[in-house]
Write a protein that holds these residues in place. Sequence first.
Motif, mmCIF file in Angstrom:
data_model
loop_
_atom_site.group_PDB
_atom_site.id
_atom_site.type_symbol
_atom_site.label_atom_id
_atom_site.label_comp_id
_atom_site.label_asym_id
_atom_site.label_seq_id
_atom_site.Cartn_x
_atom_site.Cartn_y
_atom_site.Cartn_z
ATOM 1 N N VAL A 32 0.794 -1.132 -0.025
ATOM 2 C CA VAL A 32 -0.080 0.047 -0.030
ATOM 3 C C VAL A 32 0.810 1.230 0.008
ATOM 4 O O VAL A 32 2.143 1.190 0.393
ATOM 5 C CB VAL A 32 -0.953 -0.082 1.353
ATOM 6 N N TYR A 33 0.483 2.279 -0.489
ATOM 7 C CA TYR A 33 1.087 3.483 -0.542
ATOM 8 C C TYR A 33 0.308 4.771 -0.213
ATOM 9 O O TYR A 33 -0.930 4.614 -0.409
ATOM 10 C CB TYR A 33 1.879 3.551 -1.758
ATOM 11 N N VAL A 34 0.987 6.092 0.128
ATOM 12 C CA VAL A 34 0.328 7.053 0.577
ATOM 13 C C VAL A 34 -0.350 7.699 -0.461
ATOM 14 O O VAL A 34 0.423 7.848 -1.784
ATOM 15 C CB VAL A 34 1.191 8.016 1.264
ATOM 16 N N LEU A 35 -1.629 8.251 -0.479
ATOM 17 C CA LEU A 35 -2.023 9.090 -1.480
ATOM 18 C C LEU A 35 -1.148 10.173 -2.223
ATOM 19 O O LEU A 35 -0.618 10.708 -1.510
ATOM 20 C CB LEU A 35 -3.284 9.971 -0.945
ATOM 21 N N LYS A 36 -1.348 10.457 -3.254
ATOM 22 C CA LYS A 36 -0.615 11.345 -3.942
ATOM 23 C C LYS A 36 -1.690 12.281 -4.226
ATOM 24 O O LYS A 36 -2.887 12.382 -4.132
ATOM 25 C CB LYS A 36 -0.391 10.986 -5.435
ATOM 26 N N VAL A 37 -1.161 13.669 -4.505
ATOM 27 C CA VAL A 37 -2.169 14.993 -4.501
ATOM 28 C C VAL A 37 -2.977 14.798 -5.671
ATOM 29 O O VAL A 37 -2.367 14.245 -6.861
ATOM 30 C CB VAL A 37 -0.954 15.801 -4.810
ATOM 31 N N PRO A 38 -4.356 14.910 -5.601
ATOM 32 C CA PRO A 38 -5.044 14.594 -6.613
ATOM 33 C C PRO A 38 -4.952 15.660 -7.705
ATOM 34 O O PRO A 38 -4.674 16.850 -7.469
ATOM 35 C CB PRO A 38 -6.594 14.682 -6.084
ATOM 36 N N ASP A 61 -3.654 8.547 -7.395
ATOM 37 C CA ASP A 61 -3.015 7.319 -7.224
ATOM 38 C C ASP A 61 -3.204 6.942 -5.828
ATOM 39 O O ASP A 61 -2.381 7.406 -4.981
ATOM 40 C CB ASP A 61 -1.475 7.369 -8.024
ATOM 41 N N ALA A 62 -3.821 5.999 -5.725
ATOM 42 C CA ALA A 62 -3.940 5.382 -4.232
ATOM 43 C C ALA A 62 -4.515 3.914 -4.097
ATOM 44 O O ALA A 62 -4.931 3.393 -4.862
ATOM 45 C CB ALA A 62 -5.199 6.145 -3.692
ATOM 46 N N ASP A 63 -3.782 3.216 -3.202
ATOM 47 C CA ASP A 63 -4.061 2.153 -2.695
ATOM 48 C C ASP A 63 -3.909 1.732 -1.098
ATOM 49 O O ASP A 63 -3.070 2.100 -0.490
ATOM 50 C CB ASP A 63 -2.804 1.170 -3.344
ATOM 51 N N PRO A 64 -5.132 1.703 -0.438
ATOM 52 C CA PRO A 64 -6.441 1.377 -1.192
ATOM 53 C C PRO A 64 -7.006 2.467 -1.785
ATOM 54 O O PRO A 64 -6.732 3.547 -1.851
ATOM 55 C CB PRO A 64 -7.388 0.860 0.116
ATOM 56 N N ALA A 65 -8.176 1.850 -2.823
ATOM 57 C CA ALA A 65 -8.729 3.012 -3.408
ATOM 58 C C ALA A 65 -9.010 4.283 -2.716
ATOM 59 O O ALA A 65 -9.590 3.965 -1.477
ATOM 60 C CB ALA A 65 -9.944 2.549 -4.388
ATOM 61 N N SER A 97 -12.142 22.482 -5.811
ATOM 62 C CA SER A 97 -11.094 21.506 -5.178
ATOM 63 C C SER A 97 -11.692 20.245 -4.654
ATOM 64 O O SER A 97 -12.817 20.070 -4.405
ATOM 65 C CB SER A 97 -10.068 22.029 -4.206
ATOM 66 N N CYS A 98 -10.850 19.297 -5.108
ATOM 67 C CA CYS A 98 -11.298 17.844 -4.769
ATOM 68 C C CYS A 98 -10.228 17.264 -3.613
ATOM 69 O O CYS A 98 -9.153 17.689 -3.754
ATOM 70 C CB CYS A 98 -11.485 16.856 -5.786
ATOM 71 N N THR A 99 -10.822 16.403 -2.652
ATOM 72 C CA THR A 99 -10.015 15.839 -1.764
ATOM 73 C C THR A 99 -10.141 14.400 -1.975
ATOM 74 O O THR A 99 -11.294 13.610 -2.189
ATOM 75 C CB THR A 99 -10.438 16.096 -0.431
ATOM 76 N N ALA A 100 -9.110 13.540 -1.888
ATOM 77 C CA ALA A 100 -9.023 12.131 -2.187
ATOM 78 C C ALA A 100 -8.682 11.529 -0.656
ATOM 79 O O ALA A 100 -7.737 12.115 -0.061
ATOM 80 C CB ALA A 100 -8.218 11.511 -3.061
ATOM 81 N N GLU A 101 -9.494 10.701 -0.069
ATOM 82 C CA GLU A 101 -9.108 9.966 1.125
ATOM 83 C C GLU A 101 -9.061 8.293 1.084
ATOM 84 O O GLU A 101 -10.051 7.971 0.735
ATOM 85 C CB GLU A 101 -9.910 10.510 2.136
ATOM 86 N N ASN A 102 -8.217 7.987 1.818
ATOM 87 C CA ASN A 102 -8.332 6.421 2.232
ATOM 88 C C ASN A 102 -7.916 6.364 3.452
ATOM 89 O O ASN A 102 -7.421 7.263 4.333
ATOM 90 C CB ASN A 102 -7.393 5.575 1.155
ATOM 91 N N GLN A 103 -7.452 4.902 4.057
ATOM 92 C CA GLN A 103 -6.973 4.613 5.215
ATOM 93 C C GLN A 103 -5.781 5.294 5.856
ATOM 94 O O GLN A 103 -5.499 5.294 6.828
ATOM 95 C CB GLN A 103 -7.141 3.080 5.714
ATOM 96 N N LEU A 104 -5.089 5.733 4.598
ATOM 97 C CA LEU A 104 -3.696 6.115 5.029
ATOM 98 C C LEU A 104 -3.617 7.779 4.981
ATOM 99 O O LEU A 104 -2.514 8.259 5.330
ATOM 100 C CB LEU A 104 -2.699 5.601 4.042
#
Length: 296
Positions: A32-38, A61-65, A97-104
Amino acid sequence: MTEDISYKDRFNPGDVISCALKGHEDYGSPSVYVLKVPSVSVSPSAEIMEGSSVTLTCSSDADPAANYTWNKNQTLVNKQQQLVFRSIQASDSGNYSCTAENQLGKRTSENTFINVEYAPKLPSLSVNPYAEIMEGSSVTLTCSSDANPAANYTWYKENQALIKGPERIYRFTSIRSEDRGIYYCKAENKHGQISSTSLLLDVQYAPKLSSVSVSPSVEIMEGSSVNLTCSSDANPAANYTWYKGNEDSPIASGQTFTITGVRAEHSGNYYCEAQNTRGRHKSTLYLTVSAGLNDI
């Protein structure tokens, strides 16, 4: 990093994390890897016209989605990856602006400005001062139209173009009686044009250019009838009062003064006074009555 069943730390962009059973490191879990700026994409990417269909897409680019949220001018407006406008309006212009968020964690994009363009709306036309307009006073006409990009304005008097440019205001520093008339403006940009309703500019002034005429204009004989007519340029229209010689008391009122059965004593100076709410003006005529044939 650690030999615990869980791992908690501050992650940075680019960090890739996986785990494995001790002694079986070659068989690690999916990383898994940390979210990149959307990033935000806009379709269509060209000029956005009012009423068109527009789609904003947020990608990270995010994992988990990641889950996505949209903000307009820092206010939440949507919780989908795409923000869709079926028929975009001028009021939809703004910073998105948009915000992407996952467990990380979560990351927010930079602002994307949506600029909705449209043809000029129906202009409003106003006059200052709004009250009665006196000759010689300062008068301002203002034309206002909502448009994007900003409109240029053309001013008209009686369908004749006066001036064109970005200036919304047409000024009379000292308005004249000949400035009286019908005025309107036209707002125009690259998407269209529209004209305002018309406005009557009514310039008021005291009577001027007064004159007195006599009919018949040939020799006036005793016993005949004669009409004296007074004319004056005035706004509002003038009222007329007739005087003879140096008398202070009027002898008649109205634009035309008629004398029937003219006699010699009717000879003399006559003058009319034209008067309205703005002032007065006097005009004089000398009337000569000739003797009849029976008197010669």
